[in-house]
Write a protein that holds these residues in place. Structure first.
Motif, PDB file in Angstrom:
ATOM      1  N   ALA A 132       0.838  -1.204   0.000  1.00 56.94           N
ATOM      2  CA  ALA A 132       0.000   0.000   0.000  1.00 56.94           C
ATOM      3  C   ALA A 132       0.874   1.255   0.000  1.00 56.94           C
ATOM      4  N   TRP A 133       1.987   1.227   0.736  1.00 55.48           N
ATOM      5  CA  TRP A 133       2.900   2.371   0.749  1.00 55.48           C
ATOM      6  C   TRP A 133       3.578   2.544  -0.598  1.00 55.48           C
ATOM      7  N   VAL A 134       3.924   1.454  -1.256  1.00 55.99           N
ATOM      8  CA  VAL A 134       4.530   1.538  -2.594  1.00 55.99           C
ATOM      9  C   VAL A 134       3.531   2.166  -3.563  1.00 55.99           C
ATOM     10  N   ILE A 135       2.288   1.718  -3.507  1.00 52.22           N
ATOM     11  CA  ILE A 135       1.245   2.286  -4.367  1.00 52.22           C
ATOM     12  C   ILE A 135       1.052   3.768  -4.060  1.00 52.22           C
ATOM     13  N   LEU A 136       1.061   4.117  -2.781  1.00 50.89           N
ATOM     14  CA  LEU A 136       0.887   5.520  -2.395  1.00 50.89           C
ATOM     15  C   LEU A 136       2.023   6.382  -2.948  1.00 50.89           C
ATOM     16  N   LEU A 137       3.248   5.915  -2.845  1.00 52.36           N
ATOM     17  CA  LEU A 137       4.378   6.691  -3.364  1.00 52.36           C
ATOM     18  C   LEU A 137       4.324   6.800  -4.883  1.00 52.36           C
ATOM     19  N   ALA A 138       3.936   5.726  -5.547  1.00 50.88           N
ATOM     20  CA  ALA A 138       3.785   5.789  -7.013  1.00 50.88           C
ATOM     21  C   ALA A 138       2.686   6.787  -7.378  1.00 50.88           C
ATOM     22  N   SER A 139       1.621   6.811  -6.605  1.00 53.70           N
ATOM     23  CA  SER A 139       0.532   7.758  -6.850  1.00 53.70           C
ATOM     24  C   SER A 139       0.984   9.194  -6.632  1.00 53.70           C
ATOM     25  N   ALA A 140       1.869   9.408  -5.660  1.00 58.71           N
ATOM     26  CA  ALA A 140       2.411  10.746  -5.420  1.00 58.71           C
ATOM     27  C   ALA A 140       3.284  11.193  -6.590  1.00 58.71           C
ATOM     28  N   VAL A 141       4.054  10.262  -7.147  1.00 59.60           N
ATOM     29  CA  VAL A 141       4.851  10.593  -8.337  1.00 59.60           C
ATOM     30  C   VAL A 141       3.919  10.968  -9.485  1.00 59.60           C
ATOM     31  N   LEU A 142       2.840  10.206  -9.644  1.00 62.44           N
ATOM     32  CA  LEU A 142       1.871  10.520 -10.698  1.00 62.44           C
ATOM     33  C   LEU A 142       1.191  11.862 -10.451  1.00 62.44           C
ATOM     34  N   GLU A 143       1.051  12.247  -9.186  1.00 61.25           N
ATOM     35  CA  GLU A 143       0.489  13.561  -8.899  1.00 61.25           C
ATOM     36  C   GLU A 143       1.410  14.647  -9.461  1.00 61.25           C
ATOM     37  N   ALA A 144       2.717  14.476  -9.283  1.00 60.97           N
ATOM     38  CA  ALA A 144       3.670  15.442  -9.834  1.00 60.97           C
ATOM     39  C   ALA A 144       3.612  15.451 -11.361  1.00 60.97           C
ATOM     40  N   VAL A 145       3.405  14.272 -11.966  1.00 60.19           N
ATOM     41  CA  VAL A 145       3.297  14.189 -13.427  1.00 60.19           C
ATOM     42  C   VAL A 145       2.074  14.954 -13.908  1.00 60.19           C
ATOM     43  N   TRP A 146       0.915  14.700 -13.251  1.00 58.85           N
ATOM     44  CA  TRP A 146      -0.284  15.388 -13.752  1.00 58.85           C
ATOM     45  C   TRP A 146      -0.242  16.882 -13.480  1.00 58.85           C
ATOM     46  N   ALA A 147       0.353  17.282 -12.365  1.00 52.95           N
ATOM     47  CA  ALA A 147       0.448  18.722 -12.083  1.00 52.95           C
ATOM     48  C   ALA A 147       1.345  19.409 -13.113  1.00 52.95           C
ATOM     49  N   THR A 148       2.449  18.764 -13.450  1.00 50.36           N
ATOM     50  CA  THR A 148       3.345  19.327 -14.465  1.00 50.36           C
ATOM     51  C   THR A 148       2.656  19.369 -15.827  1.00 50.36           C
ATOM     52  N   ALA A 149       1.972  18.282 -16.173  1.00 49.73           N
ATOM     53  CA  ALA A 149       1.255  18.240 -17.458  1.00 49.73           C
ATOM     54  C   ALA A 149       0.153  19.296 -17.502  1.00 49.73           C
ATOM     55  N   LEU A 150      -0.489  19.530 -16.371  1.00 46.49           N
ATOM     56  CA  LEU A 150      -1.519  20.572 -16.312  1.00 46.49           C
ATOM     57  C   LEU A 150      -0.921  21.928 -16.676  1.00 46.49           C
ATOM     58  N   GLY A 151       0.246  22.224 -16.132  1.00 50.19           N
ATOM     59  CA  GLY A 151       0.906  23.477 -16.470  1.00 50.19           C
ATOM     60  C   GLY A 151       1.286  23.570 -17.940  1.00 50.19           C
ATOM     61  N   LEU A 152       1.689  22.440 -18.506  1.00 50.45           N
ATOM     62  CA  LEU A 152       2.099  22.420 -19.912  1.00 50.45           C
ATOM     63  C   LEU A 152       0.915  22.396 -20.885  1.00 50.45           C
ATOM     64  N   SER A 153      -0.269  22.095 -20.375  1.00 49.52           N
ATOM     65  CA  SER A 153      -1.432  21.960 -21.257  1.00 49.52           C
ATOM     66  C   SER A 153      -1.982  23.297 -21.748  1.00 49.52           C
ATOM     67  N   ALA A 154      -1.515  24.390 -21.159  1.00 47.32           N
ATOM     68  CA  ALA A 154      -1.980  25.734 -21.538  1.00 47.32           C
ATOM     69  C   ALA A 154      -3.509  25.796 -21.532  1.00 47.32           C
ATOM     70  N   GLY A 155      -4.070  25.474 -20.375  1.00 45.84           N
ATOM     71  CA  GLY A 155      -5.530  25.514 -20.252  1.00 45.84           C
ATOM     72  C   GLY A 155      -6.213  24.443 -21.080  1.00 45.84           C
ATOM     73  N   PHE A 156      -5.590  23.282 -21.171  1.00 44.11           N
ATOM     74  CA  PHE A 156      -6.101  22.123 -21.925  1.00 44.11           C
ATOM     75  C   PHE A 156      -6.180  22.380 -23.431  1.00 44.11           C
ATOM     76  N   SER A 157      -5.348  23.311 -23.915  1.00 41.57           N
ATOM     77  CA  SER A 157      -5.351  23.580 -25.355  1.00 41.57           C
ATOM     78  C   SER A 157      -4.264  22.796 -26.098  1.00 41.57           C
ATOM     79  N   GLN A 158      -3.367  22.152 -25.376  1.00 39.01           N
ATOM     80  CA  GLN A 158      -2.310  21.334 -25.977  1.00 39.01           C
ATOM     81  C   GLN A 158      -2.666  19.867 -25.769  1.00 39.01           C
ATOM     82  N   LEU A 159      -2.800  19.111 -26.854  1.00 38.27           N
ATOM     83  CA  LEU A 159      -3.332  17.756 -26.790  1.00 38.27           C
ATOM     84  C   LEU A 159      -2.498  16.798 -25.944  1.00 38.27           C
ATOM     85  N   ILE A 160      -1.208  16.681 -26.216  1.00 37.85           N
ATOM     86  CA  ILE A 160      -0.390  15.681 -25.528  1.00 37.85           C
ATOM     87  C   ILE A 160      -0.334  15.939 -24.016  1.00 37.85           C
TER      88      ILE A 160
END
Length: 121
Positions: free
Chosen positions: A6-34
């Motif tokens: 469960a702790w391994v899953i939690l840490l992996a989920s925290a890494v994914l949180e950083a991924v989605w937060a970074t992608a959110l910034g790069l999405s330019a208000g969801f105007s960039q597809l990738i």
């Protein structure tokens, strides 16, 4: 599911949180597809992982670790890539966030439960 898993899953989920937060910034208000697709996939997987982890880890503890590690990784990546300026104080405070998350994990299980789930009155 074992508590260690469960702790391994939690840490992996925290890494994914950083991924989605970074992608959110790069999405330019969801105007960039990738970046928008990366955001949607990473956010979904991060939430699923958090949901799985809270089956074995108290919600308050899991959420604090998930947010803390995810935020520290997000700002760390932003500083490493030059998107956000680094400073000694910023690094100190980020280390404090990580230290607090590690402290929650290091607590004995009963103490973690008491921190995460206050007794009802």
């Amino acid at each position: 599911m074992a508590a260690k898993f469960a702790w391994v899953i939690l840490l992996a989920s925290a890494v994914l949180e950083a991924v989605w937060a970074t992608a959110l910034g790069l999405s330019a208000g969801f105007s960039q597809l990738i970046p928008t697709i990366v955001f949607a996939v990473a956010a979904s997987l991060s939430m699923v992982g958090l949901g799985m982890a809270v089956k074995r880890i108290p919600l308050g503890t899991a959420y604090a670790v998930w947010v803390g590690i995810g935020a520290a990784l997000t700002v760390g990546w932003a500083m490493a890539t030059g998107v956000e300026p680094a400073s000694p104080l910023k690094l100190l405070f980020i280390a404090g966030i990580v230290g607090c998350a590690a402290g929650l994990k290091a607590l004995p299980a009963q103490a973690r439960d008491e921190v995460a789930e206050p007794a009802e009155h």
